[in-house]
Scaffold this active site. Structure first.
Site, PDB file in Angstrom:
ATOM      1  N   HIS A  21       0.836  -1.205   0.000  1.00 12.40           N
ATOM      2  CA  HIS A  21       0.000   0.000   0.000  1.00 12.40           C
ATOM      3  C   HIS A  21       0.874   1.259   0.000  1.00 12.40           C
ATOM      4  O   HIS A  21       0.694   2.151  -0.841  1.00 12.40           O
ATOM      5  CB  HIS A  21      -0.913  -0.010   1.221  1.00 12.40           C
ATOM      6  CG  HIS A  21      -1.864   1.134   1.284  1.00 12.40           C
ATOM      7  ND1 HIS A  21      -3.178   1.039   0.869  1.00 12.40           N
ATOM      8  CD2 HIS A  21      -1.702   2.423   1.700  1.00 12.40           C
ATOM      9  CE1 HIS A  21      -3.778   2.208   1.029  1.00 12.40           C
ATOM     10  NE2 HIS A  21      -2.897   3.060   1.529  1.00 12.40           N
ATOM     11  N   GLU A  22       1.809   1.325   0.945  1.00  9.29           N
ATOM     12  CA  GLU A  22       2.632   2.526   1.053  1.00  9.29           C
ATOM     13  C   GLU A  22       3.662   2.612  -0.066  1.00  9.29           C
ATOM     14  O   GLU A  22       3.979   3.710  -0.539  1.00  9.29           O
ATOM     15  CB  GLU A  22       3.315   2.564   2.420  1.00  9.29           C
ATOM     16  CG  GLU A  22       2.344   2.633   3.602  1.00  9.29           C
ATOM     17  CD  GLU A  22       1.378   3.808   3.523  1.00  9.29           C
ATOM     18  OE1 GLU A  22       1.748   4.859   2.939  1.00  9.29           O
ATOM     19  OE2 GLU A  22       0.259   3.691   4.046  1.00  9.29           O
ATOM     20  N   HIS A  25       1.911   4.160  -3.008  1.00  3.83           N
ATOM     21  CA  HIS A  25       1.807   5.614  -2.863  1.00  3.83           C
ATOM     22  C   HIS A  25       3.121   6.284  -3.247  1.00  3.83           C
ATOM     23  O   HIS A  25       3.146   7.252  -4.015  1.00  3.83           O
ATOM     24  CB  HIS A  25       1.476   5.986  -1.411  1.00  3.83           C
ATOM     25  CG  HIS A  25       0.053   5.803  -1.034  1.00  3.83           C
ATOM     26  ND1 HIS A  25      -1.003   6.181  -1.842  1.00  3.83           N
ATOM     27  CD2 HIS A  25      -0.518   5.305   0.106  1.00  3.83           C
ATOM     28  CE1 HIS A  25      -2.146   5.909  -1.231  1.00  3.83           C
ATOM     29  NE2 HIS A  25      -1.871   5.364  -0.058  1.00  3.83           N
TER      30      HIS A  25
END
Length: 205
Positions: A21-22, A25
């Site tokens: 997820h990170e 980003h």
């Protein structure tokens, strides 16, 4: 299955989910012209770089949570409104792709491995990884600060929506805290999680 064992089996899904997820980003931000995540060492799949202790414990104990946010500088984007939306969507989209991939692995395990205790453990790890990634996707799409959803809604709605967020930022964060404390999150996110989970299962099974 014991309580401790059930928590151990969801641990791989949590670590993978928050890392991807990170990373997504950060990767999207760099592609949009902002090197801040790269300079902060966040362009990695190492979960230790992304863990937020409280968010991790919430994921482990309550089934929802968050990671340490990747810092970005919107002024480095060529088109801040569009690029901020892309960066914000990247994390939830990455979680959905992981969920899709792991349902595929569930299918392969079901097809080619005999029904033993080891196979059951593998299937539970895969299933938990699917579920946790869908949790991260849906939870982060809630349009309340500081979650990804408020960036996405702000980018779509423009100045009026951002002004609303700036004006009521503290109140919205407090409302989010109350929802978490009184366990209202599950009522909000469980229906869409079940929808996507059943959708993915129907595709492969």
């Amino acid at each position: 299955m014991s309580y401790l064992m059930s928590k151990l089996l969801i641990l791989p899904g949590i670590l993978l989910g928050i890392s991807i997820h990170e990373f997504a980003h950060g990767y999207a931000a760099v592609k949009m012209g902002d090197d801040t995540p790269l300079m902060q060492g966040r362009l990695t799949l190492n979960p230790l770089k992304h863990l937020d202790p409280l968010g991790f414990m919430c994921l482990l104990l309550f089934g929802f949570g968050w990671a340490k946010p990747v810092m970005i500088n919107r002024r480095n984007f060529k088109d801040p409104r569009r690029d901020d939306a892309i960066v914000s969507l990247a994390g939830p989209l990455a979680n959905f792709l992981i969920a899709f991939l792991f349902v595929g692995l569930m299918k392969l395990t079901y097809m080619y491995m005999s029904n033993t205790m080891t196979t059951q453990v593998i299937m539970e790890v895969l299933r938990s990884t699917v579920w946790i990634n869908l949790v991260l996707m849906v939870f982060n799409l809630i349009p309340i600060p500081p979650l990804d959803g408020h960036h996405i809604l702000g980018s779509i709605g423009g100045a009026k929506v951002w002004n609303f967020y700036y004006k009521y930022y503290d109140q919205l964060r407090f409302a989010m805290l109350l929802i978490i404390v009184f366990r209202g999150v599950g009522r909000i996110i469980t229906p869409p999680i079940l929808f996507f989970y059943n959708l993915l299962i129907s595709i492969f099974f």
